[in-house]
Write an enzyme that holds these catalytic residues in place. Structure first.
Site, short mmCIF file in Angstrom:
data_model
loop_
_atom_site.label_atom_id
_atom_site.label_comp_id
_atom_site.label_asym_id
_atom_site.label_seq_id
_atom_site.Cartn_x
_atom_site.Cartn_y
_atom_site.Cartn_z
N SER A 31 0.81 -1.21 0.00
CA SER A 31 0.00 0.00 0.00
C SER A 31 0.85 1.27 0.00
O SER A 31 1.92 1.32 0.62
CB SER A 31 -0.90 0.02 1.24
OG SER A 31 -1.57 1.25 1.38
N TYR A 47 -2.38 5.78 -5.20
CA TYR A 47 -3.47 6.75 -5.24
C TYR A 47 -3.06 7.90 -6.16
O TYR A 47 -1.87 8.12 -6.41
CB TYR A 47 -3.77 7.33 -3.86
CG TYR A 47 -4.38 6.37 -2.86
CD1 TYR A 47 -5.74 6.16 -2.82
CD2 TYR A 47 -3.59 5.68 -1.95
CE1 TYR A 47 -6.32 5.29 -1.90
CE2 TYR A 47 -4.14 4.81 -1.02
CZ TYR A 47 -5.52 4.62 -1.01
OH TYR A 47 -6.08 3.76 -0.10
N THR A 73 -6.30 2.64 -6.55
CA THR A 73 -7.51 2.66 -5.74
C THR A 73 -8.29 3.94 -6.01
O THR A 73 -7.73 5.04 -5.92
CB THR A 73 -7.16 2.54 -4.24
OG1 THR A 73 -6.54 1.27 -4.02
CG2 THR A 73 -8.40 2.64 -3.38
N LYS A 75 -8.91 -0.59 -8.66
CA LYS A 75 -9.53 -1.17 -7.46
C LYS A 75 -10.58 -0.21 -6.90
O LYS A 75 -10.29 0.97 -6.67
CB LYS A 75 -8.46 -1.45 -6.41
CG LYS A 75 -8.99 -2.08 -5.12
CD LYS A 75 -7.84 -2.43 -4.20
CE LYS A 75 -8.32 -3.11 -2.92
NZ LYS A 75 -8.95 -2.14 -2.00
N HIS A 106 -13.79 -1.40 -0.61
CA HIS A 106 -12.80 -1.04 0.41
C HIS A 106 -13.09 -1.76 1.72
O HIS A 106 -12.89 -1.22 2.82
CB HIS A 106 -12.77 0.48 0.63
CG HIS A 106 -11.40 1.03 0.88
ND1 HIS A 106 -10.67 1.66 -0.10
CD2 HIS A 106 -10.62 1.07 1.98
CE1 HIS A 106 -9.50 2.05 0.39
NE2 HIS A 106 -9.46 1.70 1.66
#
Length: 385
Positions: free
Chosen positions: A111, A134, A160, A257, A281
Site C-alpha cells: 500500500s 493513489y 484505488t 480497485k 474497500h
C-alpha cells in the site's frame, strides 16, 4: 497459555487471537467499517447465499489451481490486498506479509499507506509484487511512485479509486485513533492491558508512512487522524483521464480497485487498465454499497474473457474463492484474514492464514468434483431462493 498457530483451524480462530493480542483501538482499525457497518457484514454474509452445485464421479485425484495475475504466475487464485499502517499490527510489518505471500506462491500488493519503503520491500522479497497507488493532489508524487516502482522491479500497479474522502469509520473516531497510535484517556487502559503489543509499538522506532514522508511529512508536527490525512492528500477530482495518464506512464499491468459496476468495469479497460478489482474497500468507505461477489457476473459479461477480474472483500473461507471463480472472477484478494494472522503470529501467522484458505479451497474443489479451475462455471453455483 502460549497460542499455537497450528491449533487455528480457520480464519475466525486467527481473528479471535488478534482480538486478544491487540489493544482495542488497533483491533478495531482492522475489524471496523463505515457508519452502521452494513456493507462490512454484507461482504461476508452474501457468500453464504450462494450454493455450490457439485459434479460427481469426476477424477479429482489431481487438482489444477495455478493461474496468472498481473502477468505473473500464482499458485492458486488468491492475492493479498494492500493494507495501510501494517506495522501497527506487528513489528515485522509488510516484509512479513510479503515473505509469507512469496512462500505461498501468491502475489502481494504493498500500500501507498504502508510503513515499509517500497524499495526495502523489493530487497526483502524477490517474488512478484504489486504496488497500490493513489492519485495525490500532488501529481508529481504519483509520477514519482511510478518511476520508483519501475526502478524497484514491481510487476504491476493497482489504482484505488474509491477514496475521494475518508469513510465515516466510527470505531476509529470513538477510539480517537491517530497515526502514529498514541495514548488517550479512552484508550489508556486497553494499551496497558496489552503490554506485549504496547511496549514495542509505543517505545520502538518512529512510526512512519514510509513511502510518502519524504514529500508529505504530515506527521512531522505529531499525530493526526487518518481521516485528516486522507482528506488532505487524496484528490477528489480524479477522473478517467487520470487513469489514461497513469496507464501511459506505467505501461504495464494496471488494475483499477474500487470499481463496482459493469459500466465502470468497461470504462476502466477502455482507459488502459488491464484488470478490474471489484471492491468496496472492505466496507470502510460507502456504507450500503453492494457486496463485490454480487457484482462479478455482470462485470465479467461487460469486459469479456481474458481480463483480470478480482473479487475483493468478505473472503473468509476457501470455498468463497470457488464461488467467486464460478461466477466469473479470475481470483479473489484478501485483507483482514492475513492481518489477523499477522497480529496473531507475525510472518508465521500470515502463512497459517494462507495455508488454511488454500487447504479449504483445494478440499472444496475436490468435493465439488472440479479438477481444474478453468472448468469452474456458472452452473456450479446457485443463489439460494
Amino acid at each position: 497459555m502460549t497460542f499455537r498457530l497450528d491449533r487455528a483451524h480457520n480464519i475466525a480462530a486467527l481473528r479471535d487471537r488478534a482480538r486478544r493480542r491487540l489493544p482495542r483501538p488497533i483491533f478495531d482499525y482492522i475489524d471496523g467499517g463505515a457508519d452502521d457497518e452494513v456493507t462490512l457484514r454484507r461482504n461476508e454474509t452474501r457468500f453464504a447465499d450462494y450454493e455450490i452445485v457439485p459434479d460427481v464421479l469426476t477424477d479429482v485425484s489431481a487438482i489444477r489451481t495455478e493461474t496468472t495475475l498481473f502477468g505473473k504466475s500464482s499458485r492458486w487464485p488468491l492475492m493479498l490486498s494492500p493494507t495501510g499502517l501494517t506495522r501497527m499490527f506487528h513489528g515485522q510489518a509488510e516484509v512479513a506479509v510479503a515473505r509469507a505471500a512469496a512462500a505461498s506462491g501468491l502475489l502481494y500488493s504493498l500500500s501507498t499507506m504502508g510503513t515499509t519503503r517500497l524499495e526495502a520491500l523489493a530487497d526483502a522479497s524477490g517474488a512478484p509484487k504489486i504496488f497500490q497507488i493513489y492519485i495525490f493532489k500532488d501529481r508529481g508524487l504519483t509520477a514519482e511512485f511510478v518511476a520508483r516502482c519501475r526502478d524497484a522491479g514491481f510487476d504491476g500497479l493497482t489504482l484505488t479509486v474509491d477514496t475521494p474522502v475518508a469513510g465515516n469509520r466510527q470505531r476509529d473516531r470513538l477510539n480517537g485513533l491517530s497515526i502514529p497510535p498514541r495514548l488517550t484517556w479512552r484508550s489508556m487502559l486497553s494499551f496497558a492491558l496489552h503490554p506485549l503489543w504496547s511496549l514495542p509499538a509505543l517505545t520502538g522506532s518512529k512510526f512512519d508512512l514510509a513511502n510518502v514522508s519524504h514529500r508529505v511529512d504530515a506527521l512531522a508536527g505529531g499525530g493526526m487522524s487518518l481521516f485528516n490525512y486522507i482528506d488532505g492528500q487524496f484528490d477528489p477530482s480524479v477522473h478517467w483521464r487520470d487513469v489514461e495518464w497513469l496507464a501511459r506512464e506505467w505501461d504495464g499491468p494496471l488494475a483499477i480497485k474500487g470499481v463496482m459496476t459493469p459500466e465502470d468495469s468497461r470504462r476502466a479497460i477502455a482507459a488502459g487498465a488491464t484488470g478490474v478489482i471489484l471492491s468496496n474497500h472492505g466496507g470502510r468507505q460507502l456504507d450500503g454499497a453492494p457486496a463485490p461477489v454480487d457484482q462479478i457476473a455482470a462485470a465479467r459479461e461487460a469486459i469479456g474473457d481474458g481480463v483480470d477480474l478480482i473479487c475483493d472483500g468478505g473472503i473468509r473461507r476457501g470455498s468463497d474463492v470457488v464461488k467467486a471463480l464460478a461466477l466469473g472472477a479470475t481470483a479473489c484478494s484478501i485483507g483482514r484474514p492475513y492481518l489477523w494472522g499477522l497480529a496473531a503470529g507475525g510472518e508465521a501467522g500470515v502463512r497459517r492464514a494462507l495455508t488454511i484458505l488454500e487447504q479449504e479451497f483445494h478440499r472444496t474443489m475436490v468435493l465439488a468434483g472440479v479438477n481444474d479451475i478453468a472448468s469452474l462455471a456458472a452452473r456450479h453455483v446457485r443463489q439460494r431462493r
